[in-house]
Design an enzyme around this catalytic site. Structure first.
Site, PDB file in Angstrom:
ATOM      1  N   ARG A  73       0.872  -1.175   0.000  1.00 21.22           N
ATOM      2  CA  ARG A  73       0.000   0.000   0.000  1.00 21.22           C
ATOM      3  C   ARG A  73       0.909   1.225   0.000  1.00 21.22           C
ATOM      4  O   ARG A  73       2.121   1.119   0.141  1.00 21.22           O
ATOM      5  CB  ARG A  73      -1.022   0.003   1.138  1.00 21.22           C
ATOM      6  CG  ARG A  73      -0.656  -0.597   2.453  1.00 21.22           C
ATOM      7  CD  ARG A  73       0.395   0.154   3.244  1.00 21.22           C
ATOM      8  NE  ARG A  73       0.133   1.575   3.350  1.00 21.22           N
ATOM      9  CZ  ARG A  73       1.046   2.496   3.546  1.00 21.22           C
ATOM     10  NH1 ARG A  73       2.334   2.154   3.625  1.00 21.22           N
ATOM     11  NH2 ARG A  73       0.746   3.765   3.640  1.00 21.22           N
TER      12      ARG A  73
ATOM     13  N   ALA B  98       1.007   5.167  -2.150  1.00 22.42           N
ATOM     14  CA  ALA B  98       0.915   5.491  -3.578  1.00 22.42           C
ATOM     15  C   ALA B  98       2.141   5.060  -4.396  1.00 22.42           C
ATOM     16  O   ALA B  98       2.014   4.452  -5.459  1.00 22.42           O
ATOM     17  CB  ALA B  98       0.674   6.985  -3.734  1.00 22.42           C
TER      18      ALA B  98
ATOM     19  N   ASP C 149      -1.545  10.884  -2.342  1.00 22.93           N
ATOM     20  CA  ASP C 149      -1.889   9.851  -3.322  1.00 22.93           C
ATOM     21  C   ASP C 149      -2.122  10.438  -4.702  1.00 22.93           C
ATOM     22  O   ASP C 149      -2.043   9.733  -5.711  1.00 22.93           O
ATOM     23  CB  ASP C 149      -3.133   9.096  -2.873  1.00 22.93           C
ATOM     24  CG  ASP C 149      -2.765   8.136  -1.762  1.00 22.93           C
ATOM     25  OD1 ASP C 149      -2.624   8.580  -0.618  1.00 22.93           O
ATOM     26  OD2 ASP C 149      -2.569   6.944  -2.069  1.00 22.93           O
TER      27      ASP C 149
HETATM   28  O1  MRU Z   1      -4.533   3.352   2.133  1.00 23.74           O
HETATM   29  P1  MRU Z   1      -3.040   3.514   2.039  1.00 23.74           P
HETATM   30  O2  MRU Z   1      -2.314   2.982   3.227  1.00 23.74           O
HETATM   31  O3  MRU Z   1      -2.492   3.011   0.744  1.00 23.74           O
HETATM   32  O4  MRU Z   1      -2.864   5.074   2.039  1.00 23.74           O
HETATM   33  C1  MRU Z   1      -1.573   5.600   1.971  1.00 23.74           C
HETATM   34  C2  MRU Z   1      -1.563   7.053   2.177  1.00 23.74           C
HETATM   35  O5  MRU Z   1      -2.569   7.710   2.242  1.00 23.74           O
HETATM   36  C3  MRU Z   1      -0.240   7.682   2.168  1.00 23.74           C
HETATM   37  O6  MRU Z   1      -0.226   8.782   3.024  1.00 23.74           O
HETATM   38  C4  MRU Z   1      -0.026   8.129   0.731  1.00 23.74           C
HETATM   39  O7  MRU Z   1       0.024   7.037  -0.121  1.00 23.74           O
HETATM   40  C5  MRU Z   1       1.084   9.040   0.583  1.00 23.74           C
HETATM   41  S1  MRU Z   1       2.656   8.291   0.674  1.00 23.74           S
HETATM   42  C6  MRU Z   1       2.843   7.450  -0.800  1.00 23.74           C
END
Ligand code: MRU
Length: 373
Positions: A57, A59, A246
């Protein structure tokens, strides 16, 4: 980054590709910090499922995984029929793209891999170009995070307390992380500071993943309840906020990130605390014209109605082969929940966007559009 496992320090990337077995290797983030496991997906559909079920998980990490997944699907194709090969490409592209909707990095990674495959070239050449492009996306991701660290480190002064939300660390990327990059760079420059990790309900990526990462890196940190930040800001106990994203709209400067980010941005504005968003260039979306058009993932209500954890006594934990996590119901048994996974922060609440090319005002991102990587 280096991870201490059973007393030994070893270097890992969150996502990597095994050419020999045509598999994508992923640190299983569902079981961290209770267990450290790397799993391999053998088929692009399995890779898409790993994105969907949040084995991987964040982004940047799901971007790199999608890129590798597409190359994996193409490399598994047998024969030389270009029409069938291109049909496979589109099918794998759609499957990987649809795995999670909010982050734009997977779309950008998939586009890069697809663009590298010249439709007039033989299958073998397209297969090899796909993997080269996927590797390039992953390598760029690491390099971008390193440069975010260079630009962002001066923001963290000695003795500062920095708030971060969710996990925008190396687990959310291929390595280093975006929000954590300035922290790791400031640490390398000898500064001492404290990081407050929002626990980040409902899935608690801050309490489980960011806290684990920072502990691994020897950075002083505390986990706070999501609703503690306002009070701590009012008390003058937070100097700076750095989060990841994201999807950042290049045209408007709006930022989609984990649910609760917007709340923290409003609080930071109210208390005059700088609020920064750290992103690689693959998090920029140049197509959408309004934050209202960003697809916000609605997740299963079980995440809000309960929580996953391990018994605090090691003696009561399940054996090695079993899933270490236990789900406990928190909410009233007959109640239902609403569970948006992300929110959108407007540009006027953002002090700056830390990118590999420097720190930009949200309304100045256009300057990045034409710049080479
Ligand atoms: O649902 P997730 O854990 O994939 O969400 C991740 C986030 O919201 C992070 O803060 C986001 O991806 C920014 S860091 C790449």
């Amino acid at each position: 980054m280096n991870v201490l496992i059973a007393g030994r320090r070893r270097s890992f990337r969150t996502v990597s590709f095994d050419v020999r077995t045509n598999s994508v290797r992923l640190i299983d983030q569902r079981v961290l910090p209770h267990r450290f496991e790397v799993l391999a997906t053998a088929h692009y559909r399995e890779t898409a499922e790993a994105i969907r079920n949040m084995t991987v998980r964040g982004a940047g990490a799901i971007g790199a995984t999608a890129g590798y997944g597409l190359a994996q699907g193409l490399r598994a194709f047998r024969g030389g029929d270009i029409t069938r090969f291109r049909a496979r490409l589109e099918e794998a592209y759609d499957t990987l793209k649809d795995a999670r909707p909010t982050a734009v990095d997977p779309v950008n990674a998939l586009n890069e891999v697809r663009a590298a495959c010249n439709p007039d070239a033989p299958v073998k050449d397209q297969q090899s170009a796909a993997l080269t492009a996927a590797e390039r996306f992953a390598t760029d991701n690491v390099e971008h995070c390193r440069r975010i660290g260079d630009h962002g480190a001066p923001l963290i002064r000695d003795g500062a307390t920095v708030l971060t939300h969710c996990n925008a660390g190396w687990l959310a990327f291929v390595d280093i992380g975006s929000a954590t990059a300035p922290m790791y760079a400031a640490q390398a420059q000898g500064r001492r500071f404290t990081v407050l990790c929002d626990e980040t309900r409902p899935r608690c990526q801050g309490a489980s993943l960011t806290a684990w990462e920072l502990a691994q890196q020897g950075i002083d940190h505390r986990v706070i309840a999501d609703n503690a930040a306002g009070w701590l800001m009012q008390q003058g106990r937070i100097d700076l906020v750095i989060v990841g994203a994201d999807r950042v709209l290049g045209r408007t400067g709006e930022v989609a990130n984990k649910i609760g980010t917007y709340t923290k941005a409003v609080l930071a504005k109210r208390h005059g605390i700088p609020f920064y968003v750290a992103i690689p260039l693959s998090t920029l979306d140049w197509n959408l014209r309004s934050g209202r058009d960003i697809p916000i993932e609605e997740r299963n209500e079980s995440e809000v109605l309960g929580a996953w954890g391990v018994p605090s006594s090691p003696a009561r934990r399940p054996g090695k082969s079993k899933d270490p996590l236990t789900y406990v119901r928190i909410a009233n048994p007959s109640s239902h929940a609403v569970n948006p996974g992300f929110d959108v922060t407007p540009p006027e609440l953002i002090t700056g966007i830390i990118t590999p090319r420097g720190i930009f005002q949200p309304d100045q991102l256009q300057a990045l559009r034409e710049s080479a990587r």
